[in-house]
Scaffold this motif. Structure first.
Motif, PDB file in Angstrom:
ATOM      1  N   VAL A  93      -2.398 -12.444  -1.345  1.00 51.04           N
ATOM      2  CA  VAL A  93      -3.525 -12.331  -2.221  1.00 51.04           C
ATOM      3  C   VAL A  93      -4.548 -11.195  -1.483  1.00 51.04           C
ATOM      4  O   VAL A  93      -4.771 -11.330  -0.175  1.00 51.04           O
ATOM      5  N   HIS A  94      -4.613 -10.608  -2.353  1.00 49.12           N
ATOM      6  CA  HIS A  94      -5.664  -9.180  -1.934  1.00 49.12           C
ATOM      7  C   HIS A  94      -7.182  -9.516  -2.456  1.00 49.12           C
ATOM      8  O   HIS A  94      -7.319 -10.063  -3.565  1.00 49.12           O
ATOM      9  N   THR A  95      -8.151  -9.112  -1.751  1.00 44.39           N
ATOM     10  CA  THR A  95      -9.525  -9.272  -1.874  1.00 44.39           C
ATOM     11  C   THR A  95     -10.257  -7.984  -1.911  1.00 44.39           C
ATOM     12  O   THR A  95     -10.133  -6.919  -1.355  1.00 44.39           O
ATOM     13  N   ALA A  96     -10.738  -7.651  -3.388  1.00 40.12           N
ATOM     14  CA  ALA A  96     -11.325  -6.613  -3.509  1.00 40.12           C
ATOM     15  C   ALA A  96     -12.877  -6.702  -3.167  1.00 40.12           C
ATOM     16  O   ALA A  96     -13.261  -7.869  -2.981  1.00 40.12           O
ATOM     17  N   ALA A  97     -13.706  -5.492  -2.751  1.00 35.75           N
ATOM     18  CA  ALA A  97     -14.712  -5.782  -2.325  1.00 35.75           C
ATOM     19  C   ALA A  97     -15.989  -5.980  -3.372  1.00 35.75           C
ATOM     20  O   ALA A  97     -16.885  -6.918  -3.343  1.00 35.75           O
ATOM     21  N   SER A  98     -15.453  -5.775  -4.665  1.00 39.45           N
ATOM     22  CA  SER A  98     -16.301  -6.547  -5.812  1.00 39.45           C
ATOM     23  C   SER A  98     -15.237  -6.360  -7.154  1.00 39.45           C
ATOM     24  O   SER A  98     -14.403  -5.907  -7.101  1.00 39.45           O
ATOM     25  N   ALA A  99     -15.840  -7.106  -8.149  1.00 44.56           N
ATOM     26  CA  ALA A  99     -15.260  -7.133  -9.365  1.00 44.56           C
ATOM     27  C   ALA A  99     -14.659  -5.741  -9.920  1.00 44.56           C
ATOM     28  O   ALA A  99     -13.517  -5.630 -10.605  1.00 44.56           O
ATOM     29  N   ASP A 100     -15.707  -4.812  -9.726  1.00 45.86           N
ATOM     30  CA  ASP A 100     -15.468  -3.359 -10.187  1.00 45.86           C
ATOM     31  C   ASP A 100     -14.463  -2.570  -9.656  1.00 45.86           C
ATOM     32  O   ASP A 100     -13.529  -2.013 -10.329  1.00 45.86           O
ATOM     33  N   GLY A 101     -14.084  -2.998  -8.488  1.00 43.95           N
ATOM     34  CA  GLY A 101     -12.990  -2.222  -7.657  1.00 43.95           C
ATOM     35  C   GLY A 101     -11.599  -3.092  -7.764  1.00 43.95           C
ATOM     36  O   GLY A 101     -10.608  -2.418  -7.264  1.00 43.95           O
ATOM     37  N   ALA A 102     -11.752  -4.244  -8.351  1.00 47.04           N
ATOM     38  CA  ALA A 102     -10.540  -5.287  -8.529  1.00 47.04           C
ATOM     39  C   ALA A 102      -9.311  -4.386  -9.287  1.00 47.04           C
ATOM     40  O   ALA A 102      -8.025  -4.602  -8.716  1.00 47.04           O
ATOM     41  N   GLY A 103      -9.490  -4.021 -10.468  1.00 51.38           N
ATOM     42  CA  GLY A 103      -8.471  -3.282 -11.264  1.00 51.38           C
ATOM     43  C   GLY A 103      -7.872  -2.081 -10.127  1.00 51.38           C
ATOM     44  O   GLY A 103      -6.401  -1.961 -10.089  1.00 51.38           O
ATOM     45  N   ALA A 104      -8.555  -1.375  -9.613  1.00 48.90           N
ATOM     46  CA  ALA A 104      -8.113  -0.404  -8.629  1.00 48.90           C
ATOM     47  C   ALA A 104      -7.231  -0.675  -7.700  1.00 48.90           C
ATOM     48  O   ALA A 104      -6.079  -0.148  -7.446  1.00 48.90           O
ATOM     49  N   LEU A 105      -7.772  -2.093  -7.037  1.00 53.94           N
ATOM     50  CA  LEU A 105      -6.957  -2.495  -5.921  1.00 53.94           C
ATOM     51  C   LEU A 105      -5.456  -2.884  -6.368  1.00 53.94           C
ATOM     52  O   LEU A 105      -4.386  -2.848  -5.724  1.00 53.94           O
ATOM     53  N   ALA A 106      -5.564  -3.686  -7.492  1.00 48.81           N
ATOM     54  CA  ALA A 106      -4.305  -4.020  -8.246  1.00 48.81           C
ATOM     55  C   ALA A 106      -3.457  -3.156  -8.508  1.00 48.81           C
ATOM     56  O   ALA A 106      -2.171  -2.962  -8.238  1.00 48.81           O
ATOM     57  N   ALA A 107      -3.934  -1.878  -9.127  1.00 44.47           N
ATOM     58  CA  ALA A 107      -3.011  -0.637  -9.321  1.00 44.47           C
ATOM     59  C   ALA A 107      -2.436  -0.197  -7.890  1.00 44.47           C
ATOM     60  O   ALA A 107      -1.361   0.192  -8.024  1.00 44.47           O
ATOM     61  N   GLU A 108      -3.274  -0.098  -7.115  1.00 41.99           N
ATOM     62  CA  GLU A 108      -2.827   0.531  -5.745  1.00 41.99           C
ATOM     63  C   GLU A 108      -1.648  -0.485  -5.179  1.00 41.99           C
ATOM     64  O   GLU A 108      -0.872   0.052  -4.622  1.00 41.99           O
ATOM     65  N   VAL A 109      -1.956  -1.709  -5.277  1.00 47.22           N
ATOM     66  CA  VAL A 109      -0.715  -2.897  -4.744  1.00 47.22           C
ATOM     67  C   VAL A 109       0.607  -2.332  -5.630  1.00 47.22           C
ATOM     68  O   VAL A 109       1.656  -2.256  -4.969  1.00 47.22           O
ATOM     69  N   TYR A 110       0.451  -2.214  -6.877  1.00 44.00           N
ATOM     70  CA  TYR A 110       1.835  -2.020  -7.617  1.00 44.00           C
ATOM     71  C   TYR A 110       2.287  -0.721  -7.213  1.00 44.00           C
ATOM     72  O   TYR A 110       3.404  -0.619  -7.228  1.00 44.00           O
ATOM     73  N   ALA A 111       1.276   0.485  -7.121  1.00 43.54           N
ATOM     74  CA  ALA A 111       1.906   1.697  -6.889  1.00 43.54           C
ATOM     75  C   ALA A 111       2.636   1.660  -5.615  1.00 43.54           C
ATOM     76  O   ALA A 111       3.681   2.086  -5.268  1.00 43.54           O
ATOM     77  N   GLY A 112       2.134   1.032  -4.389  1.00 44.84           N
ATOM     78  CA  GLY A 112       2.844   0.736  -2.940  1.00 44.84           C
ATOM     79  C   GLY A 112       4.064   0.202  -3.317  1.00 44.84           C
ATOM     80  O   GLY A 112       5.029   0.531  -2.601  1.00 44.84           O
ATOM     81  N   TRP A 113       3.938  -0.870  -3.857  1.00 40.98           N
ATOM     82  CA  TRP A 113       5.345  -1.384  -4.264  1.00 40.98           C
ATOM     83  C   TRP A 113       6.438  -0.602  -5.043  1.00 40.98           C
ATOM     84  O   TRP A 113       7.645  -0.645  -4.490  1.00 40.98           O
ATOM     85  N   LYS A 114       5.601   0.133  -6.269  1.00 38.47           N
ATOM     86  CA  LYS A 114       6.751   1.080  -6.722  1.00 38.47           C
ATOM     87  C   LYS A 114       7.374   2.025  -5.861  1.00 38.47           C
ATOM     88  O   LYS A 114       8.828   2.339  -5.878  1.00 38.47           O
ATOM     89  N   ALA A 115       6.647   2.574  -4.752  1.00 36.36           N
ATOM     90  CA  ALA A 115       7.075   3.652  -3.990  1.00 36.36           C
ATOM     91  C   ALA A 115       8.133   3.103  -2.720  1.00 36.36           C
ATOM     92  O   ALA A 115       8.792   3.953  -2.056  1.00 36.36           O
ATOM     93  N   ARG A 116       8.261   1.415  -2.602  1.00 29.06           N
ATOM     94  CA  ARG A 116       9.053   1.184  -1.553  1.00 29.06           C
ATOM     95  C   ARG A 116      10.276   0.406  -2.191  1.00 29.06           C
ATOM     96  O   ARG A 116      10.084  -0.774  -2.872  1.00 29.06           O
ATOM     97  N   ASN A 117      11.388   0.726  -1.882  1.00 25.28           N
ATOM     98  CA  ASN A 117      12.630  -0.023  -2.596  1.00 25.28           C
ATOM     99  C   ASN A 117      12.689  -1.398  -1.936  1.00 25.28           C
ATOM    100  O   ASN A 117      12.004  -1.772  -0.731  1.00 25.28           O
ATOM    101  N   PHE A 118      13.145  -2.475  -2.701  1.00 21.72           N
ATOM    102  CA  PHE A 118      13.494  -3.912  -2.082  1.00 21.72           C
ATOM    103  C   PHE A 118      14.559  -3.539  -0.968  1.00 21.72           C
ATOM    104  O   PHE A 118      15.322  -2.691  -0.872  1.00 21.72           O
ATOM    105  N   ASP A 119      14.273  -4.624   0.044  1.00 19.09           N
ATOM    106  CA  ASP A 119      15.309  -4.743   1.095  1.00 19.09           C
ATOM    107  C   ASP A 119      16.416  -5.820   0.600  1.00 19.09           C
ATOM    108  O   ASP A 119      16.249  -7.032   0.664  1.00 19.09           O
TER     109      ASP A 119
END
Length: 436
Positions: A93-119
């Motif tokens: 559960v990630h918390t954005a500072a505001s509704a305006d930044g939620a989309g960018a935070l979601a994209a950041e989470v996904y990009a971080g996952w994409k860059a990290r292989n599964f264990d």
């Protein structure tokens, strides 16, 4: 970021071999050092809560044995899998500072996952997170990623479809990879029949697809995205005139264009076959696709005949694309040794379209100059020589290509794509037109 514990139980626990589809995916994952993951970010507009999404994750874990699978690596190099009957997953559960930044935070989470292989030995092959707008605020986005060792695109679509029906489906486990692998071990007929087909084709083609290695200009490995409304209209129109689907039209266009640019004898390419048309596999959540082999000669025939040959070759490739991958690799190696040089099969074709498309009644000449090179970007590594992917994009044909320009120079690749359009447009106007 919070991590919400999601305990689960499910049927189908045990240890066993990877399925044939998993074996093919795992080999590719190792070669390119990536989890080949699928998923994305989806806005949440219906007021679902953290508890709702925890329930969805629990459903995925309980319903699909593949989501509870961990890989096991033996000292001798063998890779197997263990499916657990219970355990604990986590919803981030990630918390954005505001509704305006939620989309960018979601994209950041996904990009971080994409860059990290599964264990693969310790991490469930599904990651799930939600993003909320402010502390205690509403959920705005859900982020999901699934490792390719557990599912393919069709399997992921099945998970989404069944999620909407989970109240009627219940928690009973779906068919899992251990069941599929057991059935595959019990039937040698599929592999035997497939290998007879593959051997006949491998002995009929030239060993090499390209003239040879040449030092490339600029980045050696590149991804090119090209889009052609004219190819879309022409392929649909020609398909209607020949009373076939557009799929063999595009495959024929690829074969003709490859011959015009690279030369050679009968066209040969591996194709990706989903295998979901086979009994009992339509709704399975596990990678099922395997490589098929199309071989057809387009030299000195009409466009209509080229499409007919492509259609027949595609049907044969699909029929014989269900086999033990190790047996196929051994066959390719043996035939290469017998012929005195390796058999080059590093040319691929993957028609990823699933959407229905109405037939085009006419070819609009205004579409001809609308073709465009959408992007051309370097790739750090590519383990084949040419991969043509027909993307599922409406109202056009979009082709995403990965290429090793040491074997097919970038200028030749651009010509190949244009030749696909040129051939199909001419054939739509006159199916009796020659291929060369």
């Amino acid at each position: 970021m919070e991590r919400i514990s999601v305990p689960f139980t499910g049927d189908g626990a045990g240890c066993g071999d990877l399925t044939w589809g998993q074996q093919q995916v795992w080999r590719a994952m190792v070669e390119v050092n990536t989890s080949m993951s699928m998923g994305g970010v989806v806005p949440v507009l219906d007021g679902r809560t953290v508890d709702d999404f925890a329930g969805e994750l629990r459903f995925f874990m309980s319903r699909y044995p593949a989501m509870r699978s961990l890989l096991r690596f033996a000292p001798d190099g063998a890779t197997t899998q263990e499916i657990l009957g219970s355990g604990e997953a986590f919803l981030e559960v990630h918390t954005a500072a505001s509704a305006d930044g939620a989309g960018a935070l979601a994209a950041e989470v996904y990009a971080g996952w994409k860059a990290r292989n599964f264990d693969y030995a310790h991490e469930w092959p599904i990651r799930m997170a939600v993003v909320r707008a402010g502390e205690g605020g509403p959920i705005t986005h859900v982020v999901v990623m699934v490792c390719h060792i557990a599912a393919d695109g069709s399997g992921l679509a099945m998970m989404v479809s069944e999620l909407a029906e989970r109240d009627t489906i219940g928690s009973h486990a779906a068919t899992g990879p251990l069941e599929i692998a057991a059935a595959q071990r019990a039937s040698g007929r599929h592999t035997d029949n497939a290998m007879r087909y593959w051997e006949a084709q491998l002995r009929a083609i030239e060993p090499q697809r390209f003239a040879g290695y040449a030092k490339p200009e600029g980045a050696r490995f590149r991804q090119v995205v090209w889009r052609s409304p004219a190819l879309y209209l022409a392929s649909e129109r020609l398909a209607a005139r020949l009373s076939v689907d557009a799929a063999p039209v595009l495959l024929a266009a690829y074969g003709v264009a490859f011959g015009r640019v690279a030369g050679g004898g009968p066209f040969a390419s591996q194709v990706i076959v989903s295998n979901r048309f086979r009994p009992g596999l339509a709704d399975v959540v596990s990678p099922l696709a395997q490589n098929g082999l199309v071989v057809f000669d387009v030299r000195g025939v009409t466009a209509a005949e080229a499409v007919s040959r492509a259609r027949q070759a595609s049907m044969s490739a699909s029929k014989y694309a269900y086999y033990d991958p190790g047996t196929r690799l051994a066959l390719i190696d043996r035939i290469g040794k017998e012929r005195g040089e390796p058999i080059d099969l590093a040319v691929f074709y993957n028609d990823r379209r699933i959407s229905e498309r109405p037939p085009a009644e006419a070819l609009d000449e205004a579409a001809l100059p609308a073709s465009e090179m959408v992007s051309e970007t370097p790739m750090p590594y590519f383990n084949e020589k040419l991969m043509i992917n027909v993307d599922d994009v409406p109202d056009t044909v979009q082709i995403t290509t990965e290429v090793d320009t040491a074997y097919l120079p970038i200028g030749d690749l651009r010509r190949l794509l244009q030749q696909m359009e040129d051939f199909t447009v001419a054939a739509a106007l006159d199916p009796g037109s020659p291929t060369f």
